[in-house]
Scaffold this motif. Structure first.
Motif, PDB file in Angstrom:
ATOM      1  N   THR A  36       2.536   1.698  -4.976  1.00  0.00           N
ATOM      2  CA  THR A  36       3.212   0.769  -3.918  1.00  0.00           C
ATOM      3  C   THR A  36       2.785   1.593  -2.393  1.00  0.00           C
ATOM      4  O   THR A  36       3.091   1.201  -1.506  1.00  0.00           O
ATOM      5  CB  THR A  36       4.773   0.952  -3.906  1.00  0.00           C
ATOM      6  OG1 THR A  36       5.150   2.495  -3.778  1.00  0.00           O
ATOM      7  CG2 THR A  36       5.274   0.433  -4.945  1.00  0.00           C
ATOM      8  N   GLY A  37       2.015   2.472  -2.263  1.00  0.00           N
ATOM      9  CA  GLY A  37       1.318   2.856  -1.217  1.00  0.00           C
ATOM     10  C   GLY A  37       1.525   4.283  -0.515  1.00  0.00           C
ATOM     11  O   GLY A  37       1.746   4.288   0.799  1.00  0.00           O
ATOM     12  N   LYS A  38       2.811   5.066  -1.397  1.00  0.00           N
ATOM     13  CA  LYS A  38       3.331   6.068  -0.804  1.00  0.00           C
ATOM     14  C   LYS A  38       2.237   7.176  -0.504  1.00  0.00           C
ATOM     15  O   LYS A  38       2.376   7.667   0.731  1.00  0.00           O
ATOM     16  CB  LYS A  38       4.160   6.633  -1.732  1.00  0.00           C
ATOM     17  CG  LYS A  38       5.444   6.179  -2.364  1.00  0.00           C
ATOM     18  CD  LYS A  38       6.218   6.506  -3.470  1.00  0.00           C
ATOM     19  CE  LYS A  38       5.365   6.909  -4.373  1.00  0.00           C
ATOM     20  NZ  LYS A  38       4.953   5.780  -5.522  1.00  0.00           N
ATOM     21  N   SER A  39       1.240   7.365  -1.288  1.00  0.00           N
ATOM     22  CA  SER A  39       0.206   8.431  -0.779  1.00  0.00           C
ATOM     23  C   SER A  39      -0.581   7.833   0.316  1.00  0.00           C
ATOM     24  O   SER A  39      -0.722   8.623   1.205  1.00  0.00           O
ATOM     25  CB  SER A  39      -0.675   8.601  -2.170  1.00  0.00           C
ATOM     26  OG  SER A  39      -0.007   9.114  -3.132  1.00  0.00           O
ATOM     27  N   THR A  40      -0.862   6.823   0.457  1.00  0.00           N
ATOM     28  CA  THR A  40      -1.575   6.220   1.647  1.00  0.00           C
ATOM     29  C   THR A  40      -0.809   6.646   2.805  1.00  0.00           C
ATOM     30  O   THR A  40      -1.289   7.025   3.799  1.00  0.00           O
ATOM     31  CB  THR A  40      -1.955   4.752   1.281  1.00  0.00           C
ATOM     32  OG1 THR A  40      -2.683   4.706   0.183  1.00  0.00           O
ATOM     33  CG2 THR A  40      -2.575   4.367   2.570  1.00  0.00           C
TER      34      THR A  40
END
Length: 82
Positions: A36-40
């Protein structure tokens, strides 16, 4: 039913909220479903003054397991990604 057409506004709201939390708290945890884009988001918030480490790197994972105090001591500000 609610359809959100402009995810950028939601991304921006979450980014602003996370940045405010980082400014106020020593530890901030980002949680959500997979992919879901946490690392980004974590990388974007980190900037140049935070060390980014990921437990996908086996050396980092080994240090987290065997010497967690040494891992935390690597930098005063860091992002640790699962």
């Amino acid at each position: 039913m609610i359809i959100i057409h402009a995810m950028n506004s939601l991304d921006r709201a979450l980014s602003d909220l996370a940045a405010a939390a980082l400014a106020a708290m020593p530890v901030v945890v980002l949680t959500d479903a997979r992919q879901t884009g946490k690392s980004t988001l974590a990388r974007q918030l980190g900037g140049d003054d935070r060390l980014y480490l990921t437990l996908d790197d086996y050396d980092v994972l080994d240090q987290a397991t065997s010497a967690p105090d040494d891992l935390v001591a690597r930098a005063p500000r860091q992002t640790l990604d699962e």
